[in-house]
Design an enzyme around this catalytic site. Structure first.
Site, PDB file in Angstrom:
ATOM      1  N   CYS A 297     -30.738 117.900  14.339  1.00 30.13           N
ATOM      2  CA  CYS A 297     -30.828 118.782  15.503  1.00 30.13           C
ATOM      3  C   CYS A 297     -32.286 119.032  15.851  1.00 30.13           C
ATOM      4  O   CYS A 297     -33.095 119.387  14.998  1.00 30.13           O
ATOM      5  CB  CYS A 297     -30.112 120.099  15.212  1.00 30.13           C
TER       6      CYS A 297
ATOM      7  N   CYS B 207     -32.792 123.186  15.502  1.00 24.61           N
ATOM      8  CA  CYS B 207     -32.748 123.877  14.207  1.00 24.61           C
ATOM      9  C   CYS B 207     -32.965 122.937  13.026  1.00 24.61           C
ATOM     10  O   CYS B 207     -33.014 123.372  11.882  1.00 24.61           O
ATOM     11  CB  CYS B 207     -31.432 124.630  14.040  1.00 24.61           C
TER      12      CYS B 207
ATOM     13  N   CYS C 126     -27.359 120.844  18.130  1.00 25.77           N
ATOM     14  CA  CYS C 126     -26.040 121.177  17.596  1.00 25.77           C
ATOM     15  C   CYS C 126     -25.077 121.482  18.737  1.00 25.77           C
ATOM     16  O   CYS C 126     -25.406 122.220  19.662  1.00 25.77           O
ATOM     17  CB  CYS C 126     -26.107 122.412  16.714  1.00 25.77           C
TER      18      CYS C 126
ATOM     19  N   GLY D 105       2.580 119.721  10.944  1.00 26.32           N
ATOM     20  CA  GLY D 105       2.385 118.551  11.780  1.00 26.32           C
ATOM     21  C   GLY D 105       3.527 118.277  12.740  1.00 26.32           C
ATOM     22  O   GLY D 105       3.400 117.433  13.628  1.00 26.32           O
TER      23      GLY D 105
ATOM     24  N   CYS E 265     -26.231 126.767  15.308  1.00 28.32           N
ATOM     25  CA  CYS E 265     -27.618 126.454  15.595  1.00 28.32           C
ATOM     26  C   CYS E 265     -28.458 127.752  15.645  1.00 28.32           C
ATOM     27  O   CYS E 265     -29.500 127.866  15.015  1.00 28.32           O
ATOM     28  CB  CYS E 265     -27.711 125.717  16.935  1.00 28.32           C
TER      29      CYS E 265
END
Lengths: 227, 289, 256
Positions: free
Chosen positions: B237, B240, B262, B29, B268
């Site tokens: 979605c 899909c 997606c 970080g 997808c």
């Protein structure tokens, strides 16, 4: 209670050719609890100067000013603040207040500063204001707009709200009508009765004779004025 | 092959960047400054990510680039071609087959493995920047762990919008120490920051690299009474039928017609190949034409 | 009684020029001290040295910390000093914009110090902010406005609320009423006076306005050319000044 020993003071005016003006020399006074001493002398003799020295408002060059066990002449600022909060009261000639603060708050402040709960302080203040004939409709207003006599009475209410063991009074009865004058004199007598040591300046001779046990002519300690 | 050195950058530069990456991995970080180079593309097009990718790529790697989840946008195609040309590495659009993935603004839906590296493109690495303009001061705040200001940003969100409205670049605390900007990924992706793969972040213009090693604890900042919530469009979605993926909304006509699909195109497509069909979708074979 | 702040022989030089020198004093809990002097007298340098914004060239500034008693804040580590700066200390700047975040709402400004000491409950932070805005006479419906939409006096009151929300024990103030209209000044002074009393705050106030110290300060320190030339009870210094410069200062005030 109040014991002043051999104090002296002079003003040095640095910006006016460093003129040195001696104003007090070798003054000594003792005031016992329950006693009232009047300072006398012509205008300019140093009555107010002496009062201010006792209150710590003016520095003292030499000597001792004992209030209880504190020497005002040498005390640190915070000791004097404590002294003024709990021991030494001062009713000046003129009321000096912060704008916007209500009359009731002005009078309760000395009580609040010593830890009195708000409700009790307000009750006490109301008693005093009533006794000094300040109309109730003025209590929530700032005293800055009041007449001279009203301001003086608010000032007295404030000075007597807390029961100081020592009190300084500068012309407490000036600009008061006979009724209120009588009330103030009664309040001073009551303060004496509860054991307060009082030093006062009274131009009102009748009042002075009525309540003061001794008189003390400051002229004798004023350099240049003393005979 | 080409006349360029492998992966465009010279070896000294790559070493310098690798040192920054290793330091970043050692201090999860923490923003490590590095000497960012001019790249043959404008700032804002992923110059930081490209330099990090160049430093970690080896000839055996398989490279994937995604831009907002898609493999077929200009930016993704350009960067993929860049490394095809300068490093000669294999490329793929399949998340599972890639060993290095450079991404802009998304984390793939499919969980990454511990043999994969994901490289994020970062525009502004400093999460405190919008409230504290001084770099000297923000560095000091990181050093002394003074992160109260980060919550001021979230407070402002709630007071103005009734909820934490920050939807992307949602600040996180890494391994209980540094507060970090996860790059402009949707906050839906924040929980995925705790993963098996190595995560590297490159900011070219700002000259910073930072990293999250595998299995590192990453916590999204929040308030006790307004807990962090990863959000997505409340929909499945349309192509899909996936109920759990991050969706793009597409306006399809001028009478209010729209569809959700997606954002991760590989995810997808893979689902549709497996036979999943959404509300507005067609079976995969017919779509191929 | 332990002093809250013990200042010993502080000196700060700008090259050969004196910023301030030979400054020593003790400040006790609940005491308000005023520092007066003209521009360039060293009063702001001194304040910055005391508040940890500037490192003095010599001397010690010992603060009575809650955990370990008197500690020299000049030699303590920076994290410790900064922690004091957002908990037990407060600093009220002359210009509110130096002490506020102008792009953050009033509530966020007040809440920042709470969040800096790990307050993490939005509802509590907001309730506390509303309470403090009320104490400085800013109504609740302004909580989500930015300080840029506030008047100068309101900004200054907001700055005070933001500073006092963590209930500090020592407040440094640099010309808190400077640049405000007289009527706004009076209201601010009255408010400060009330808060100082109510919270038993200790404060060090730098100003060139003698009326401000008369109203707020128990004690006074007069500075000239980097030196302290006179100290004492506020009314005593103002009514019976001893030093030539103090006499000039007091006699120069216009009477209304």
């Amino acid at each position: 209670m109040i014991s002043i020993e051999n104090i002296s003071k002079s003003f040095v005016l640095h910006n006016q050719g460093s003129a040195e003006i001696p104003v007090m020399q070798g003054a000594s006074i003792k005031v016992a609890p329950g006693e009232c001493v009047a300072l006398t002398g012509a205008s300019g003799a140093g009555k107010s100067t002496l009062m201010r020295m006792i209150y710590g408002n003016y520095l003292t060059a030499s000597g001792r000013i004992m209030i209880g066990d504190i020497d005002v002449a040498t005390a640190a600022p915070r000791e004097i603040i404590q002294l003024r909060r709990r021991t030494l009261g001062y009713v000046s000639q003129f009321l000096r207040v912060v704008p916007r603060v209500s009359t009731l708050d002005v009078v309760t402040e000395p009580l609040r500063a010593t830890g009195t709960p708000r409700a009790a302080a307000v009750a006490q203040a109301k008693v005093l204001l009533t006794r000094l004939n300040i109309p109730q409709r003025l209590w929530q207003l700032s005293p800055t707009t009041f007449s001279g006599g009203e301001q003086q009475r608010v000032n007295i209410a404030r000075g007597f709200a807390y029961s100081y063991p020592a009190l300084l009074l500068d012309e407490p009865t000036a600009s008061l009508d006979p009724t209120n004058r009588a009330t103030v004199l009664a309040m001073i007598t009551e303060a004496k009765a509860r054991g307060a040591a009082i030093i006062g300046i009274f131009h009102d001779h009748a009042a002075r004779d009525e309540i003061c046990d001794h008189q003390f002519d400051v002229t004798q300690f004023t350099p240049g004025l003393a005979a | 092959m080409s006349d360029y050195n492998f992966a465009y950058l010279d070896e000294q530069t790559k070493r310098m960047i690798r040192r920054a990456i290793l330091k970043g991995l050692a201090i999860p970080g923490y923003q490590v400054p590095f000497a960012s180079r001019e790249m043959p593309m404008p700032y804002g097009w992923g110059t930081g990510g490209v330099q990090v990718s160049a430093a970690v790529l080896t000839p055996d790697d398989t490279f994937k680039v995604i831009d907002q989840g898609a493999d077929d946008t200009t930016n993704a195609v350009s960067i993929r071609r860049f490394f095809q040309k300068t490093a000669g590495v294999a490329v793929t659009e399949a998340t599972s087959q890639a060993s290095v993935i450079q991404t802009r603004h998304r984390i793939p839906e499919e969980a990454l493995r511990d043999d994969q590296i994901i490289v994020y493109q970062v525009p502004i690495p400093e999460p405190l920047r919008f409230l504290e303009p001084s770099e000297v001061e923000t560095r000091k705040m990181h050093a002394l762990e003074e992160y109260g200001l980060m919550h001021v940003k979230l407070y402002e969100d709630i007071s103005q919008h009734g909820d934490i409205a920050t939807a992307y670049a949602y600040p996180v605390k890494v391994e209980g120490r540094y507060v970090m900007d996860p790059s402009p990924i949707p906050k839906f992706d924040n929980p995925k920051l705790e993963m098996s793969g190595i995560q590297l972040f490159g900011a070219g213009r700002e000259q910073r690299i930072y990293a999250i090693p595998p299995y590192t604890k990453v916590v999204s900042l929040d308030f006790d009474d307004y807990p962090f919530q990863p959000t997505k469009a409340d929909h499945a979605c349309d192509l899909c039928g996936a109920p759990d993926s991050y969706l793009d909304e597409l306006i399809v006509d001028d009478v209010g017609g729209r569809m959700f699909m997606c954002s991760d195109t590989d995810y997808c497509a893979t689902r549709r190949k497996q036979g999943h069909v959404g509300a507005q979708g067609m079976p995969y074979e017919e779509d191929a034409a | 009684m332990t002093p809250l702040l013990q200042v010993e022989n502080i000196a700060k030089f700008y090259g050969a020029r004196i910023g301030c020198t030979d400054v020593s004093f003790d400040l006790y809990p609940g005491e308000v001290m005023g520092i007066v002097g003209e521009s360039g007298s060293g009063k702001s340098t001194l304040l910055n040295c005391l508040a940890g914004h500037m490192t003095p060239d010599r001397g010690a500034v010992r603060f009575d910390t809650r955990a370990e008693g008197l500690r020299d804040t000049i030699t303590m580590s920076e994290p410790e000093r900064r922690m004091l700066g957002r908990t037990d200390w407060a600093f009220v700047h002359q210009h509110a914009r130096d002490g506020l975040r102008m792009n953050v709402s009033a509530g966020g400004n007040v809440g920042e110090r709470l969040m800096a000491v790990n307050a993490r409950h939005y509802g509590d932070i907001r309730a506390e902010a509303i309470d403090w805005l009320g104490r400085v006479e800013i109504t609740e419906d302004r909580i989500d406005d930015r300080p840029t939409a506030f008047s100068g006096g309101m900004q200054q009151r907001l700055q005070i609320a933001r500073n006092l929300v963590t209930r500090p024990r020592l407040v440094f103030m640099d010309e808190p009423t400077g640049g405000l209209d007289v009527s706004v000044q009076a209201r601010l002074l009255d408010l400060l006076r009330g808060l100082v009393r109510e919270m038993n705050l200790s404060a060090i106030i730098v100003t060139h306005d003698l009326a401000v110290v008369r109203l707020l300060a128990d004690r006074l320190m007069v500075m000239k050319d980097g030196h302290v030339i006179e100290t004492g009870l506020t009314d005593q210094v103002l009514d019976d000044p001893q030093h030539a410069y103090t006499q000039l200062l007091v006699s120069s005030v216009l009477q209304v």
